[in-house]
Design a protein around this motif. Structure first.
Motif, PDB file in Angstrom:
ATOM      1  N   GLY A   1       0.952  -1.120   0.156  1.00  0.00           N
ATOM      2  CA  GLY A   1       0.104  -0.018   0.015  1.00  0.00           C
ATOM      3  C   GLY A   1       0.976   1.248   0.049  1.00  0.00           C
ATOM      4  O   GLY A   1       2.034   1.104   0.231  1.00  0.00           O
ATOM      5  N   ILE A   2       0.267   2.322  -0.295  1.00  0.00           N
ATOM      6  CA  ILE A   2       0.983   3.574  -0.386  1.00  0.00           C
ATOM      7  C   ILE A   2       0.243   4.753   0.340  1.00  0.00           C
ATOM      8  O   ILE A   2      -1.051   4.636   0.521  1.00  0.00           O
ATOM      9  CB  ILE A   2       1.523   3.978  -1.621  1.00  0.00           C
ATOM     10  N   SER A   3       1.059   5.572   0.947  1.00  0.00           N
ATOM     11  CA  SER A   3       0.211   6.877   1.512  1.00  0.00           C
ATOM     12  C   SER A   3       0.154   7.957   0.510  1.00  0.00           C
ATOM     13  O   SER A   3       1.196   8.534   0.153  1.00  0.00           O
ATOM     14  CB  SER A   3       0.995   7.537   2.596  1.00  0.00           C
ATOM     15  N   TYR A   4      -1.116   8.314  -0.070  1.00  0.00           N
ATOM     16  CA  TYR A   4      -1.244   8.990  -1.304  1.00  0.00           C
ATOM     17  C   TYR A   4      -1.881  10.400  -0.814  1.00  0.00           C
ATOM     18  O   TYR A   4      -2.754  10.527  -0.112  1.00  0.00           O
ATOM     19  CB  TYR A   4      -2.203   8.244  -2.258  1.00  0.00           C
TER      20      TYR A   4
ATOM     21  N   ASP B   1      -8.832   6.483   1.434  1.00  0.00           N
ATOM     22  CA  ASP B   1      -7.725   6.130   1.313  1.00  0.00           C
ATOM     23  C   ASP B   1      -6.735   6.835   0.210  1.00  0.00           C
ATOM     24  O   ASP B   1      -5.641   6.845   0.016  1.00  0.00           O
ATOM     25  CB  ASP B   1      -7.306   4.394   1.011  1.00  0.00           C
ATOM     26  N   ASP B   2      -7.903   7.741  -0.329  1.00  0.00           N
ATOM     27  CA  ASP B   2      -7.349   8.547  -1.530  1.00  0.00           C
ATOM     28  C   ASP B   2      -7.969   9.932  -1.358  1.00  0.00           C
ATOM     29  O   ASP B   2      -9.017  10.066  -1.017  1.00  0.00           O
ATOM     30  CB  ASP B   2      -7.986   7.764  -2.924  1.00  0.00           C
TER      31      ASP B   2
ATOM     32  N   GLY C   1      -7.199   0.792   8.214  1.00  0.00           N
ATOM     33  CA  GLY C   1      -5.823   1.603   7.798  1.00  0.00           C
ATOM     34  C   GLY C   1      -6.598   2.793   6.721  1.00  0.00           C
ATOM     35  O   GLY C   1      -7.568   2.694   6.076  1.00  0.00           O
ATOM     36  N   SER C   2      -5.730   3.729   6.460  1.00  0.00           N
ATOM     37  CA  SER C   2      -5.643   4.743   5.703  1.00  0.00           C
ATOM     38  C   SER C   2      -4.844   4.622   4.423  1.00  0.00           C
ATOM     39  O   SER C   2      -5.014   5.596   3.568  1.00  0.00           O
ATOM     40  CB  SER C   2      -5.815   5.891   6.353  1.00  0.00           C
ATOM     41  N   LYS C   3      -3.964   3.670   4.457  1.00  0.00           N
ATOM     42  CA  LYS C   3      -3.192   3.455   3.084  1.00  0.00           C
ATOM     43  C   LYS C   3      -4.021   3.005   2.004  1.00  0.00           C
ATOM     44  O   LYS C   3      -4.735   2.154   2.205  1.00  0.00           O
ATOM     45  CB  LYS C   3      -1.979   2.479   3.674  1.00  0.00           C
ATOM     46  N   TYR C   4      -3.573   3.462   0.515  1.00  0.00           N
ATOM     47  CA  TYR C   4      -4.202   3.081  -0.226  1.00  0.00           C
ATOM     48  C   TYR C   4      -3.622   1.806  -0.871  1.00  0.00           C
ATOM     49  O   TYR C   4      -2.465   1.603  -0.707  1.00  0.00           O
ATOM     50  CB  TYR C   4      -3.854   4.104  -1.678  1.00  0.00           C
ATOM     51  N   PRO C   5      -4.340   0.755  -1.286  1.00  0.00           N
ATOM     52  CA  PRO C   5      -5.840   0.755  -1.669  1.00  0.00           C
ATOM     53  C   PRO C   5      -6.702  -0.074  -0.458  1.00  0.00           C
ATOM     54  O   PRO C   5      -7.198  -1.153  -0.706  1.00  0.00           O
ATOM     55  CB  PRO C   5      -5.795  -0.157  -2.941  1.00  0.00           C
ATOM     56  N   GLN C   6      -6.750   0.492   0.573  1.00  0.00           N
ATOM     57  CA  GLN C   6      -7.580  -0.254   1.652  1.00  0.00           C
ATOM     58  C   GLN C   6      -9.135  -0.285   1.429  1.00  0.00           C
ATOM     59  O   GLN C   6      -9.420  -1.373   2.035  1.00  0.00           O
ATOM     60  CB  GLN C   6      -7.394   0.676   3.169  1.00  0.00           C
TER      61      GLN C   6
ATOM     62  N   SER D   1      -2.236   0.100  -9.044  1.00  0.00           N
ATOM     63  CA  SER D   1      -1.307   0.995  -9.693  1.00  0.00           C
ATOM     64  C   SER D   1      -0.383   1.522  -8.516  1.00  0.00           C
ATOM     65  O   SER D   1       0.451   2.384  -8.641  1.00  0.00           O
ATOM     66  CB  SER D   1      -1.765   2.446 -10.105  1.00  0.00           C
ATOM     67  N   CYS D   2      -0.324   0.913  -7.282  1.00  0.00           N
ATOM     68  CA  CYS D   2       0.788   1.264  -6.215  1.00  0.00           C
ATOM     69  C   CYS D   2       2.143   1.226  -6.789  1.00  0.00           C
ATOM     70  O   CYS D   2       2.910   1.926  -6.694  1.00  0.00           O
ATOM     71  CB  CYS D   2       0.614   0.130  -5.184  1.00  0.00           C
ATOM     72  N   CYS D   3       2.170   0.077  -7.568  1.00  0.00           N
ATOM     73  CA  CYS D   3       3.814  -0.427  -8.049  1.00  0.00           C
ATOM     74  C   CYS D   3       4.122   0.905  -9.249  1.00  0.00           C
ATOM     75  O   CYS D   3       5.174   1.160  -9.092  1.00  0.00           O
ATOM     76  CB  CYS D   3       3.851  -1.483  -8.753  1.00  0.00           C
ATOM     77  N   ASP D   4       3.249   1.325  -9.981  1.00  0.00           N
ATOM     78  CA  ASP D   4       3.485   2.325 -10.778  1.00  0.00           C
ATOM     79  C   ASP D   4       3.906   3.552 -10.116  1.00  0.00           C
ATOM     80  O   ASP D   4       4.837   4.354 -10.591  1.00  0.00           O
ATOM     81  CB  ASP D   4       2.301   2.774 -11.703  1.00  0.00           C
ATOM     82  N   VAL D   5       3.368   3.933  -8.901  1.00  0.00           N
ATOM     83  CA  VAL D   5       3.470   5.180  -8.390  1.00  0.00           C
ATOM     84  C   VAL D   5       4.920   5.291  -7.831  1.00  0.00           C
ATOM     85  O   VAL D   5       5.635   6.300  -7.821  1.00  0.00           O
ATOM     86  CB  VAL D   5       2.536   5.621  -7.226  1.00  0.00           C
TER      87      VAL D   5
END
Ligand code: SF4
Ligand code: SF4
Length: 437
Positions: free
Chosen positions: A10-13, A167-168, A233-238, A411-415
């Protein structure tokens, strides 16, 4: 209170160009409304009106005859001017009808009915959801009538999950709706729980919005079925179905309860369910977050379905420069727009325009930094899958297809990829993608 988060990745966006989470007003009514007769997946509804006919606000104008196609209603009163078709950015042709605003409103500014549903049977409530063309407004716009029909084939017990997971930052409009229409969201949840015969309602709320969760729970009172608040949680893509179900399964295990099959719906959809049953009202408008670096005054607006995208940007005082990228939805998963005459749809929850071009995918090589592996919530090796996706069929390893099918295109990996490789799109294009919902 324990927080149930992604088990990995996940990512913090964050995005500073998102409008602040306050309701800014109502977009002016369009003189011409464009009402599509099919969705992005080409599920077509059949028109019941012809060019030249007058229609009333909220009148049924097209019927969805097959699964995936919803009933469509006029969002303004007026005259059908013509039928048109245009090409979407993805290449598919969409048919639509154009209504010119004329005559008086049936709903806008009028007394809203507030009808009781206490004595109604699940069958009748389900049928009304279909009649009023309610669709999943946070996802791909699939008809809720069809979601319920297929959900009933799942194993009992049933749980309704109210997804208030932000999360976004581009979900700002859903947050504002949740705040402003809290009672409608709650009552929509009760109606839906009756339709699907849920034995439990879970409010899944991002942990940094605990106050919202407490307010939702306080409003429920002592209902039957029982409701509970679960902080996630609030990380994307929760908010993605797979990740949310995993978090709730951990919760159920800890609490020693059985959730069974989960119907997951968002606040905008549940408020629309409330309006259909309580007010006999189809979806006429929706909250939208309008922003991006090219927009002069980012805002959260209530916009009539069928309003042209260009008119919504005008309501935000237009652009500060020439936008290089315009899309509906979040920059992480949105759909590019090539024509400002495209209309706002029932599931358009955000609209952005950036001065910068999309980061350009370049054909440089993977530097094996491992970042993509760190953020993949499924635990895949995106770098490896990317390399294999680009091989010819005969060289693809046996394991590849099953691993690639697990990718849900978040798309987490793309970011995070420093080499800017088009990982997500290449992997999902090589197999049948599972869309985020
Ligand atoms: S797009 Fe697929 S491979 Fe990339 S992080 Fe998401 S699930 Fe993993
Ligand atoms: S993030 Fe990009 S460069 Fe790093 S390992 Fe993954 S694919 Fe390779």
């Amino acid at each position: 209170m324990k927080v149930y988060s992604l088990s990995r990745g996940g990512i913090s966006y964050e995005d500073p160009t998102v409008p602040s989470r306050v309701f800014s007003g109502t977009c002016f009514l369009p003189v011409f409304s464009i009402i599509p007769l099919a969705d992005d997946y080409n599920n077509r509804s059949y028109p019941l009106v012809s060019a030249g006919e007058m229609v009333k606000e909220g009148m049924l104008i097209a019927r969805g005859k097959s699964p995936g196609a919803a009933n469509i209603h006029a969002t303004v009163p007026g005259r059908i001017v013509k039928f048109i078709s245009w090409k979407m950015a993805g290449g598919q042709n969409i048919e639509a009808l154009v209504i010119r605003l004329e005559g008086s409103f049936e709903k806008l500014g009028k007394y809203q009915e507030n009808l009781s549903w206490d004595s109604m049977l699940p069958y009748d409530l389900h049928r009304m959801i279909g009649d009023y063309g309610i669709v999943e407004m946070e996802g791909r716009g699939f008809p809720v009538y069809d979601l319920i029909s297929s959900f009933r084939k799942e194993a009992e017990p049933y749980t309704l999950v109210v997804r208030c997971v932000f999360d976004d930052p581009w979900l700002a409009a859903d947050y504002v709706l949740c705040r402003e229409r809290l009672k409608a969201v709650i009552e929509g949840s009760r109606i839906m729980a009756r339709i699907i015969r849920a034995t439990r309602i879970i409010f899944a709320v991002s942990h940094h919005e605990k106050k919202l969760g407490d307010d939702l729970l306080a409003e429920t009172g002592n209902w039957d079925p029982p409701s509970s608040l679960v902080l996630v949680g609030s990380k994307y893509p929760q908010r993605n179905r797979r990740e949310l179900e995993q978090a709730l399964t951990h919760y159920a295990k800890k609490e020693e309860i059985e959730l069974g099959s989960m119907m997951i719906l968002g606040p905008a959809t549940l408020a629309a369910v409330h309006d259909a049953i309580r007010m006999r009202k189809p979806i006429l408008d929706r909250y939208i977050a309008v922003g991006g670096s090219a927009v002069k005054k980012p805002k959260i607006l209530k916009v009539r379905i069928g309003t042209r995208v260009g008119e919504v940007f005008d309501e935000c005082e237009g652009f500060i420069g020439n936008p290089k990228r315009i899309a509906v939805g979040s920059p992480l998963s949105g759909r590019a727009i090539v024509n400002l005459d495209e209309p706002i749809l029932k599931n358009s929850n955000a609209l952005f325009a950036y001065l910068e071009k999309q980061k350009k995918w370049v054909n440089c090589t993977c530097i094996s930094c491992g970042e993509c592996r760190n953020v993949c919530p499924v635990g895949l090796e995106p770098d490896e899958l990317y390399k294999q996706s680009r091989l010819t069929d005969k060289n693809i390893t046996e394991n590849f297809a099953s691993r690639a099918e697990e990718c849900h295109g978040c798309s987490c990996c793309d970011v995070v990829c420093p080499s800017m490789l088009p990982l997500s799109s290449t992997i999902t294009a090589s197999v049948n993608p599972k869309p985020l919902n």
